[in-house]
Design a protein around this motif. Structure first.
Motif, PDB file in Angstrom:
ATOM      1  N   LEU A 308       0.916  -1.142   0.044  1.00 34.41           N
ATOM      2  CA  LEU A 308      -0.104  -0.193   0.053  1.00 34.41           C
ATOM      3  C   LEU A 308       0.926   1.200   0.050  1.00 34.41           C
ATOM      4  N   ASP A 328      -1.712   5.432  -4.133  1.00 32.29           N
ATOM      5  CA  ASP A 328      -2.510   5.264  -2.902  1.00 32.29           C
ATOM      6  C   ASP A 328      -2.090   6.376  -1.790  1.00 32.29           C
ATOM      7  N   ASN A 417      -9.427   2.653   2.462  1.00 32.94           N
ATOM      8  CA  ASN A 417      -9.296   1.473   1.718  1.00 32.94           C
ATOM      9  C   ASN A 417      -9.728   0.452   2.738  1.00 32.94           C
ATOM     10  N   CYS A 445     -12.421   6.192   1.015  1.00 29.79           N
ATOM     11  CA  CYS A 445     -11.809   5.771  -0.285  1.00 29.79           C
ATOM     12  C   CYS A 445     -11.930   4.189  -0.395  1.00 29.79           C
ATOM     13  N   PHE A 446     -12.236   3.609  -1.533  1.00 35.49           N
ATOM     14  CA  PHE A 446     -11.880   2.170  -1.651  1.00 35.49           C
ATOM     15  C   PHE A 446     -11.921   1.915  -3.209  1.00 35.49           C
ATOM     16  N   TYR A 447     -11.637   0.429  -3.385  1.00 34.58           N
ATOM     17  CA  TYR A 447     -11.702   0.174  -4.928  1.00 34.58           C
ATOM     18  C   TYR A 447     -12.984   0.098  -5.300  1.00 34.58           C
ATOM     19  N   ILE A 498      -9.944   3.801  -7.926  1.00 37.56           N
ATOM     20  CA  ILE A 498     -10.098   4.139  -6.456  1.00 37.56           C
ATOM     21  C   ILE A 498     -11.107   5.107  -6.666  1.00 37.56           C
ATOM     22  N   TYR A 500     -12.886   8.222  -4.029  1.00 34.50           N
ATOM     23  CA  TYR A 500     -12.780   8.890  -2.717  1.00 34.50           C
ATOM     24  C   TYR A 500     -13.984   9.814  -2.747  1.00 34.50           C
TER      25      TYR A 500
END
Length: 505
Positions: A308, A328, A417, A445-447, A498, A500
């Protein structure tokens, strides 16, 4: 009937169920010193050995490799003189039907008196919600007919027969030596616990659920905790897990949720069932997905930080190849900028992970009250070491699906994440909103799914199989619908794979 039915299931059911995470059979091997298992495509049959006597639980399909796989366990078919039958479906009696290879033609069958009526033709087995009648099962083996609550001995092995109607009218489970409960098709283990078995195959789904409740009460009243061993989804000795979803039925028409990263795509694919494993590896019990994630992070927490933060040359190459240019660290800086450096208020960081992205921010927010929550004890310990000396930071081990906080506790909920890792994402969205104060902000935030085929493939085929996290949940469109439904204001950005955003309640 059994050869035709077995071949039909291998072709048609393989196609119909693949990708739905319904069938999760154990591979061939030993659960412990007493119980062995053979895998026949999506089904398991079992052998219980004690003091030189081996009894068989269910007779499986009319399966060409049965003798071969029994040899992996050093069990001779000719040694089997007693077979306990939970019910008469083809994947449980195929090896004792008339058109089988006759491996067990001299074995006595133990079957409930009610279930035996299917085999005499007095009843007809119905599936697909009662719309289709299965052919009559025919067997020439000697039979002993059982009643609910019968207790009998095979040499010095104690067997108790317990009637659990629903999947079929005469379905039995067998409690052996008060330590092992073989349940056939009574219980289906999902990622979050045991359900009543597949809806479309039951004679009466409501009756099946009542039978599960009755079975749980029997075990708890006696204060026994046997290993509960299912016909298609493994075993567990955690009764809370076993009966967690007893009021619900496995829906065979949908892909199962929460996602189980260890479920095979096609249960009929047996390439991982090999003799070396059968002889050398014990069969692990079924666990909640969150427990598997925790275990995975236990062994890979250092890799987590390296990947990460792109902390070494290999990690930088890895990120450049798979993440399609997404940085990231840069995303972290952008999302943390939503929280002013002079912010004074209550913040929940869930999951905090190792605090690899939030360390500097939390150390600077000396006038805020920050609560860091994570399911993984190992991650939490790393976060504690990173934030050592921060007197305004509290650490709690907990589950985002059941946050241990009262309503309207926080001004900000931050998730870096995290959401792709939560087994039940719907609960996570609801819980994080519940604990926000009115006017508070959800920052995350995340995929997301579908922005990069490369990362979708990586998550699905590599990381999720290792148990690191479940595949990304939402597409961009799905996520926007969720956020606009829950929040009055939504500020939203996508960078590579990603997303956010900041949302206001």
């Amino acid at each position: 009937m059994s050869k035709k039915a077995s071949n039909f299931q291998k072709v048609v059911m393989s196609w119909g169920y693949r990708g739905k995470e319904i069938f999760k059979p154990l591979n061939t091997g030993w659960i412990d010193d007493n119980v062995a298992c053979v895998r026949e495509w999506i089904a398991n049959i079992f052998f219980y050995n004690k003091s030189g006597t081996t009894i068989m639980i269910d007779a499986g399909y009319n399966y060409e490799r049965l003798s071969e796989k029994m040899a992996w366990l050093d069990i001779e078919p000719s040694s089997i003189k007693h077979i306990l039958i939970t019910h008469q479906d083809t994947d449980h009696v195929g090896a004792v039907e008339r058109d089988s290879d006759g491996l067990f033609k001299n074995a006595k069958l133990y079957i409930s008196e009610i279930e035996n009526k299917y085999m005499t033709g007095e009843r007809r087995r119905k599936v697909i919600f009662g719309l289709y009648k299965l052919p009559i099962v025919k067997s020439d083996n000697e039979r002993e007919l059982l009643q609910d609550g019968d207790v009998f001995y095979i040499d010095d092995i104690k067997v108790e027969a317990i009637l659990v109607p629903g999947h079929t009218w005469g379905h039995m489970v067998y409690l052996i030596d008060d330590e092992y409960l073989f349940t056939g098709d009574t219980i289906w283990f999902g990622a979050n616990g045991g359900y009543s078995f597949i809806n479309s195959l039951a004679e009466d789904n409501e009756l099946a659920k009542r039978s599960l409740t009755k079975l749980e009460m029997l075990l708890r009243d006696r204060e026994i905790t046997p290993k509960v061993i299912t016909g298609h989804t493994g075993w567990s000795d955690d009764l809370d897990f076993v009966f967690a979803k007893k009021a619900f039925v496995c829906n065979s028409f949908k892909k199962q949720k929460p996602h189980d990263p260890n479920a095979p795509y096609d249960g009929y694919d047996e390439k991982e069932d090999i003799e070396e494993r059968a002889r050398n590896e014990r069969l692990k019990k079924a666990e909640p997905v969150s427990d598997r994630i925790s275990s995975a992070y236990h062994s890979s927490k250092d890799i987590y930080d390296d990947v990460l933060t792109q902390g070494n040359l290999l990690s930088r190459a890895y990120i450049r190849f798979f993440w399609s240019g997404t940085d990231d660290n840069e995303i972290a800086r952008r999302i943390l900028s939503y929280i002013p450096n002079d912010f004074k208020g209550d913040i929940l960081d869930v999951p905090v992970g190792t605090a690899v992205f939030t360390e500097k921010k939390w150390k600077n927010l000396s006038e805020s009250n920050i609560t860091c929550l994570d399911y993984s004890v190992d991650m939490l310990e790393q976060a504690k070491r990173r934030l050592d000396g921060c007197k305004n930071v509290t650490f709690i081990q907990g589950d985002v699906g059941k946050l241990p906080f009262s309503d309207k506790s926080f001004d900000v909920v931050l998730s870096m994440n995290g959401f792709h890792a939560f087994p039940d994402k719907k609960k996570a969205f609801i819980e994080t909103r519940r604990v926000l104060k009115k006017g508070g902000s959800f920052i995350a935030c995340f995929y997301i799914k579908g922005k990069s085929k490369r990362i979708d493939r990586l998550v699905r085929n590599v990381l999720s199989r290792k148990g690191w996290f479940t595949p990304p949940f939402p597409t961009e469109e799905q996520l926007l619908r969720i956020l606009h439904k829950l929040y009055s204001e939504v500020e939203y950005h996508v960078d590579g794979s990603i997303v956010y955003f900041k949302c206001v309640k």
